[in-house]
Design an enzyme around this catalytic site. Structure first.
Site, short mmCIF file in Angstrom:
data_model
loop_
_atom_site.label_atom_id
_atom_site.label_comp_id
_atom_site.label_asym_id
_atom_site.label_seq_id
_atom_site.Cartn_x
_atom_site.Cartn_y
_atom_site.Cartn_z
N LYS B 79 0.80 -1.12 -0.10
CA LYS B 79 0.03 -0.03 0.02
C LYS B 79 0.93 1.20 0.04
O LYS B 79 1.88 1.34 0.72
CB LYS B 79 -1.17 -0.18 1.19
CG LYS B 79 -1.96 1.20 1.37
CD LYS B 79 -2.90 0.92 2.49
CE LYS B 79 -3.83 2.03 2.65
NZ LYS B 79 -5.05 1.82 3.85
N SER B 159 -9.92 2.39 2.79
CA SER B 159 -8.88 2.94 1.97
C SER B 159 -8.01 2.01 1.20
O SER B 159 -7.45 2.21 0.23
CB SER B 159 -8.22 4.08 2.67
OG SER B 159 -7.45 3.05 3.72
N SER B 183 -10.37 0.25 7.06
CA SER B 183 -10.00 0.25 5.84
C SER B 183 -9.31 -1.04 5.08
O SER B 183 -8.64 -1.27 4.09
CB SER B 183 -8.72 1.20 5.72
OG SER B 183 -9.40 2.33 5.65
#
Lengths: 95, 493
Positions: B79, B159, B183
C-alpha cells in the site's frame, strides 16, 4: 452547535488552508452535516468516565537516552523542494 | 504463465521449496499480469519491475543455498502508505509529490527480511481517508467484481482498495494494507478476499504515513485465511522505533488453522442489526452462526450498548488526530510547494493545492473540534465515549465470550461515482459502521468472505477477538472459509 461562514474561514486559517469564498460556502454545509451527526454524543452519560488515552493498558516504552543514529543530513533534505548546503530553504521570515 | 498467479502463498511456497518453479518465473508471471490488467483496474500507482526481478533472483539464490525465509520469493504489493526506500511513497496524495523516502517502514522491511518480493505500490484513498478508493489523487480503483449481467463499474472499498483489488484480480500473491476505521476489512469484504486488522500495537507503525495514530494498524489482505496468517506472522514484530509496539512474542498464526472450535463461545451483538440493512446480510450472518455451531461452538446473544456512538466518536477522534498529523505537510521538507507572497501564504497555497476535498474536510473538522472552547464538548466527550465502547467489549469477554461474529459491511460493493454517497459525506462514513468499533477499542478484527448476494457480489463476515488473540480469529475464520468456500471474480478484463 453549527458553524457560520466566518468560523469556517477562521478554522481554515488555523489549519493553514487557503479557501475561496465558494469553497468556504460548500465546506460550511458539509461541516454542519458532520457536526449534526456527531451531536448525538452529547446524549451519552459520561459521568465518572475517564477519557481514553491509550487503547492498551501499557506504560509507554522509553528509548535509552543515547545517540544511535545520525550523520545523514543529505538524506534528510533529499526530498525537500528547495535546499542549500543541507539547509531547508523557505521564504524570508524576518525582515 | 497466468497459471502461476493462481497459486496461493502456501501453494507457491511448496512449489518454490520443491524447486518446481523459480521465484523469477513467479515474479515475471505477476509482472505480466500487472502490465495486462492494471490499466483497467488501476490497483498499482507504481510498478517496480527491476527491483522485483532483482529481489526474485536473490530469492532463487537463497532457495538454492537452503537459506529460504518464510516468504521467500513471494511477490507482494505494498500500500502506498508504507515508506519504501527510494520508491514512490505518497499516501496517494498530491502533497507528497515526488516523495521517495530514504528509509523503509518496519513492516515492509520485515517482509523483505523474510524473502518477499516487491511488485510495486498500491492505490488507496488519499491519506487512507475514504471507503471507496475514490479520493486517491491517482484516480479510483475498479473492483474486479461486477454484478451479474451488469457492466457497471464498482468500487473495491477503501481505503485499502488497491490492495484488495490487486489480491482479488491476482495481481499480487498478497498485499499490505492499513486499517483506521475499517480500511482493511471493508475492501476485503467488497472483493471476496480475507483481511485482518490485528490488535493495536501488534504491527509497528514506524514508517507508515500517519492518519490517526491511536487507531492506525497495519495488516494483510490475502486470498484465503492461511495466506493472511502467513503474512501477518511476518509483518508483526516488536519494534523499539514505535513506542506503542507491544512487547509480546509473535505467535505462529498458521498453526491455529484447523484447531477445533469445541467449547468456544461466539457472541452475537444485537446492536449490529441496523435499520435498512439488506435481508441478505442478515441471512449470511445467520448462516455464519450455523456454521460455527456445526463446528462445536456455542452461540450466545450479547449486548454492546454503545455501538451506535462509535461512528460519531470516530469522526471526532480520527479527524482531530489527522489535523495534527497532517500539519507537517507545509511545502518545506518534502513534496509539493506552491510559492506565495510570504511563508504563511506559501503554506496555505501549498496545502490548498496539495490536499484533496475529503482530506481538507477532515482537517477542518479536526481543527474545529480541537480549537479553543470546543475541546471539552467534542474531543473530551468522544474520548470518554471511547472508554465506554471498549468497556462494552470487556464486559462481553469477561462473561466468557471468546469471539464476536458480525456482518463486515452494511451492503455489498456500490457503484463508482455514486451520486447519493458523493452528495452526503456522512452516508459514505456509514460504510464503516460495523468495523469502526474495533479500532476504537484497539481489538483485532477480521473479514472473511461468507457468500454472494443476489447480484453475485461478495459479502463478508467480521470476527472480533480479545486483545492479542488473533489466533482465535484465524481458527474461527478458517471454519467459515471451509464451509463457504473461496471466491474469485469472473474475468471481464
Amino acid at each position: 452547535m453549527s458553524v457560520d461562514l466566518a468560523t469556517v474561514k477562521r478554522v481554515a486559517r488555523l489549519a493553514r488552508l487557503a479557501v475561496s469564498e465558494e469553497e468556504a460556502q460548500k465546506m460550511m454545509g458539509e461541516l454542519n452535516g458532520i457536526l449534526g451527526f456527531v451531536e448525538q454524543l452529547s446524549e451519552v452519560n459520561v459521568k465518572d468516565v475517564e477519557p481514553m488515552t491509550s487503547v492498551t493498558p501499557m506504560v509507554m516504552r522509553k528509548r535509552a537516552d543515547v545517540v544511535n543514529d545520525g550523520d545523514k543530513a543529505a538524506d534528510i533534505v533529499a526530498n525537500a523542494p528547495s535546499t542549500t548546503e543541507n539547509f531547508f530553504m523557505v521564504p524570508k521570515v524576518v525582515e | 504463465m497466468t497459471e502461476l498467479t493462481k497459486l496461493t502463498i502456501a501453494e507457491a511456497r511448496t512449489k518454490l521449496t520443491a524447486k518446481e518453479i523459480s521465484a523469477v518465473e513467479l515474479t515475471d508471471a505477476y509482472l505480466a499480469a500487472i502490465e495486462a490488467v492494471n490499466p483497467v483496474i488501476n490497483a498499482y500507482v507504481t510498478v517496480t519491475p527491476e527491483k522485483a526481478r532483482e529481489m526474485a533472483k536473490a530469492s532463487d539464490a537463497r532457495i538454492a543455498a537452503g537459506k529460504a525465509g518464510a516468504l521467500e520469493g513471494i511477490p507482494l504489493g505494498i500500500k502506498d502508505l508504507f515508506a519504501t526506500r527510494d520508491v514512490h511513497t505518497q499516501a496517494c496524495s498530491h502533497i507528497l509529490d515526488g516523495f521517495k523516502p530514504k528509509y523503509e517502514s518496519t513492516v515492509s522491511q520485515n517482509l523483505w527480511d523474510d524473502g518477499a518480493v516487491m511488485l510495486g505500490k498500491l492505490n488507496m484513498d488519499e491519506f487512507a481517508m475514504g471507503s471507496s478508493n475514490e479520493s486517491s489523487y491517482y484516480g479510483p480503483v475498479i473492483n474486479p467484481w461486477k454484478a451479474e449481467g451488469s457492466n457497471q463499474q464498482l468500487v473495491p472499498g477503501g481505503s485499502s482498495g488497491g490492495s484488495a483489488a490487486a489480491v482479488a484480480a491476482q495481481l499480487c500473491a498478497g498485499a499490505t494494507a492499513t486499517d483506521t476505521g475499517g480500511s482493511i476489512r471493508q475492501p476485503a469484504a467488497f472483493t471476496g478476499t480475507v483481511g485482518i486488522k490485528p490488535t493495536y500495537g501488534r504491527c509497528s507503525r514506524w514508517g507508515i504515513v500517519a492518519f490517526a495514530s491511536s487507531l492506525d494498524q497495519a495488516g494483510p489482505i490475502a486470498r484465503d485465511v492461511r495466506d493472511a496468517a502467513i503474512l501477518l506472522k511476518s509483518m508483526a514484530s516488536v519494534d523499539a522505533k514505535d513506542t506503542t509496539s507491544v512487547d509480546l512474542p509473535v505467535p505462529d498464526y498458521e498453526a491455529a488453522i484447523g484447531q477445533s472450535l469445541k467449547g468456544m463461545k461466539i457472541g452475537i451483538p444485537n446492536e449490529y442489526r441496523v435499520d435498512g440493512m439488506p435481508e441478505e446480510i442478515e441471512k449470511v450472518w445467520q448462516q455464519g452462526m450455523q456454521w460455527l455451531k456445526d463446528a462445536g461452538a456455542e452461540i450466545v446473544n450479547i449486548s454492546l450498548p454503545h455501538t451506535k456512538y462509535a461512528l460519531p466518536a470516530y469522526y471526532i477522534v480520527a479527524p482531530a488526530e489527522a489535523s495534527s498529523n497532517l500539519a507537517r505537510y507545509d511545502g518545506v521538507r518534502y513534496g509539493l510547494r506552491v510559492d506565495g507572497k510570504d511563508i504563511v501564504d506559501m503554506y496555505e497555497k501549498t496545502r490548498a493545492a496539495g490536499f484533496g476535498t475529503e482530506v481538507k474536510r477532515r482537517i477542518m473538522i479536526g481543527t474545529y473540534v480541537l480549537s479553543a472552547g470546543y475541546y471539552d464538548a467534542y474531543y473530551l466527550q468522544a474520548q470518554k465515549v471511547r472508554t465506554l465502547i471498549k468497556r462494552d467489549f470487556e464486559i462481553a469477554f469477561a462473561n466468557g465470550v471468546d469471539a464476536i461474529l458480525t456482518p463486515a459491511t452494511p451492503s455489498s460493493a456500490f457503484g463508482i461515482a455514486d451520486e447519493d454517497l458523493a452528495s452526503d459525506p456522512v452516508k459514505m462514513y456509514l460504510n464503516d459502521i460495523f468495523t469502526v468499533t474495533v479500532n476504537m477499542a484497539g481489538l483485532p478484527g477480521m473479514s472473511v468472505p461468507a457468500g454472494l448476494d443476489h447480484k453475485g457480489l461478495p459479502l463478508g463476515l467480521q470476527l472480533i477477538g480479545k486483545p492479542f488473540e488473533e489466533e482465535t480469529l484465524f481458527k474461527t475464520a478458517h471454519v467459515i472459509e471451509q464451509a463457504a468456500g473461496t471466491f474469485a471474480p469472473k474475468k471481464w478484463w
